[in-house]
Write an enzyme that holds these catalytic residues in place. Sequence first.
Site, PDB file in Angstrom:
ATOM      1  N   ARG A   1       0.922  -1.466  -0.274  1.00 16.18           N
ATOM      2  CA  ARG A   1       0.281  -0.315   0.030  1.00 16.18           C
ATOM      3  C   ARG A   1       1.002   1.639   0.052  1.00 16.18           C
ATOM      4  NH1 ARG A   1      -3.328  -2.756   3.535  1.00 16.18           N
ATOM      5  NH2 ARG A   1      -5.438  -3.382   2.868  1.00 16.18           N
TER       6      ARG A   1
ATOM      7  N   LYS B   1      15.618  10.226  -2.338  1.00 16.78           N
ATOM      8  CA  LYS B   1      16.875   9.658  -2.683  1.00 16.78           C
ATOM      9  C   LYS B   1      17.799  11.097  -2.267  1.00 16.78           C
ATOM     10  CE  LYS B   1      17.137   7.768  -6.870  1.00 16.78           C
ATOM     11  NZ  LYS B   1      16.769   7.616  -7.868  1.00 16.78           N
TER      12      LYS B   1
ATOM     13  N   HIS C   1       8.432  -1.174  -8.028  1.00 20.00           N
ATOM     14  CA  HIS C   1       8.593   0.057  -8.733  1.00 20.00           C
ATOM     15  C   HIS C   1       7.652   0.059  -9.765  1.00 20.00           C
ATOM     16  CE1 HIS C   1      11.424   3.392  -9.649  1.00 20.00           C
ATOM     17  NE2 HIS C   1      11.420   2.848 -10.801  1.00 20.00           N
TER      18      HIS C   1
ATOM     19  N   ARG D   1       4.754   1.842  -8.093  1.00 17.75           N
ATOM     20  CA  ARG D   1       5.033   2.966  -7.922  1.00 17.75           C
ATOM     21  C   ARG D   1       4.559   4.024  -9.510  1.00 17.75           C
ATOM     22  NH1 ARG D   1       8.051   7.864  -5.595  1.00 17.75           N
ATOM     23  NH2 ARG D   1      10.101   7.910  -7.078  1.00 17.75           N
TER      24      ARG D   1
ATOM     25  N   HIS E   1      10.234  13.439  -7.390  1.00 16.10           N
ATOM     26  CA  HIS E   1      11.333  14.113  -8.731  1.00 16.10           C
ATOM     27  C   HIS E   1      12.083  14.974  -8.796  1.00 16.10           C
ATOM     28  CE1 HIS E   1       8.934  10.494 -10.543  1.00 16.10           C
ATOM     29  NE2 HIS E   1      10.599   9.505 -10.082  1.00 16.10           N
TER      30      HIS E   1
ATOM     31  N   TYR F   1       7.575   7.926 -15.570  1.00 20.20           N
ATOM     32  CA  TYR F   1       6.548   7.257 -15.178  1.00 20.20           C
ATOM     33  C   TYR F   1       4.857   7.496 -15.336  1.00 20.20           C
ATOM     34  CZ  TYR F   1       9.961   6.300 -11.205  1.00 20.20           C
ATOM     35  OH  TYR F   1      11.512   6.619 -10.815  1.00 20.20           O
TER      36      TYR F   1
END
Length: 270
Positions: A131, A165, A219, A222, A244, A253
């Site tokens: 989730r 990140k 991923h 995502r 991002h 994406y």
Amino acid sequence: MNEFTDEWAEAIRDYLVAQRAAGAPSTTCNTRRQHLEHLARRVSAGPWSLSGEALVAYCGAQEWKPETRRSRRTTFRSFWSWAYATGLCEVNTALALPKVKPGQARPRPTPERVYEHALARSDERLRLILRLAHDAGLRRSEIAQVHSDDLFEDLTGWSLRVHGKGSKERDVPLTPRLALELRSLPYGWAFPGDDGGHLSPRWVGKLATNVLPDHWTLHTLRHSFGTRIYAHSDLAVAQAALGHASPATTRIYVVVPDERIRGAVLAAAG
């Protein structure tokens, strides 16, 4: 494949110490360590005697996707730039590596039926992991680091401070269900483990892969999140939600709904 030498082990260790001193997050250090150890096991020369030609030959022999190739090049450039600056080598070996063009990546959102099937096969902990990727767009490294201290309430609901990140943080609004699940956990890490007190990102990803069929991953969940956000808002909102730095990354994406394209064509035609 060979065991890497003590010279390589010492070089990698010292490089990672320098990376941590410069503030590189643990996820970056782990990735770069894996990249360098993979190289060290497959070349016959030490780190300071390896030629540029040998490094190019090693990279050229690998069956890597473009983004993987770009990531490895970044690691090698960083490693030999550090070594050259500190006087460990006389030549920056990685300067021999050619530039790598970005790949033509396409969005790959996980179908809802696949997600629901994975939920049905999961225990309570794994359902929460799924989730967090599907409903909040978190990366596996971000899921691993969820802590109760990062939950907060504002005037519109509950949100989660996500440690992304490059040590970048973002605040992600939570659905009521996801907020309740996280608030119901004991104080501390949401997923306790042996990696600094929590599960490692690699293990989080492996757990999800065990219940997701084919090549679907956290991923691609995502990707699903980004696509749904974009369908109900715009690219800037999707970019902020995904964390991002560039809208060009976000475009990789999100799937543009067919009805949006059709509507734009018809409107342009009058």
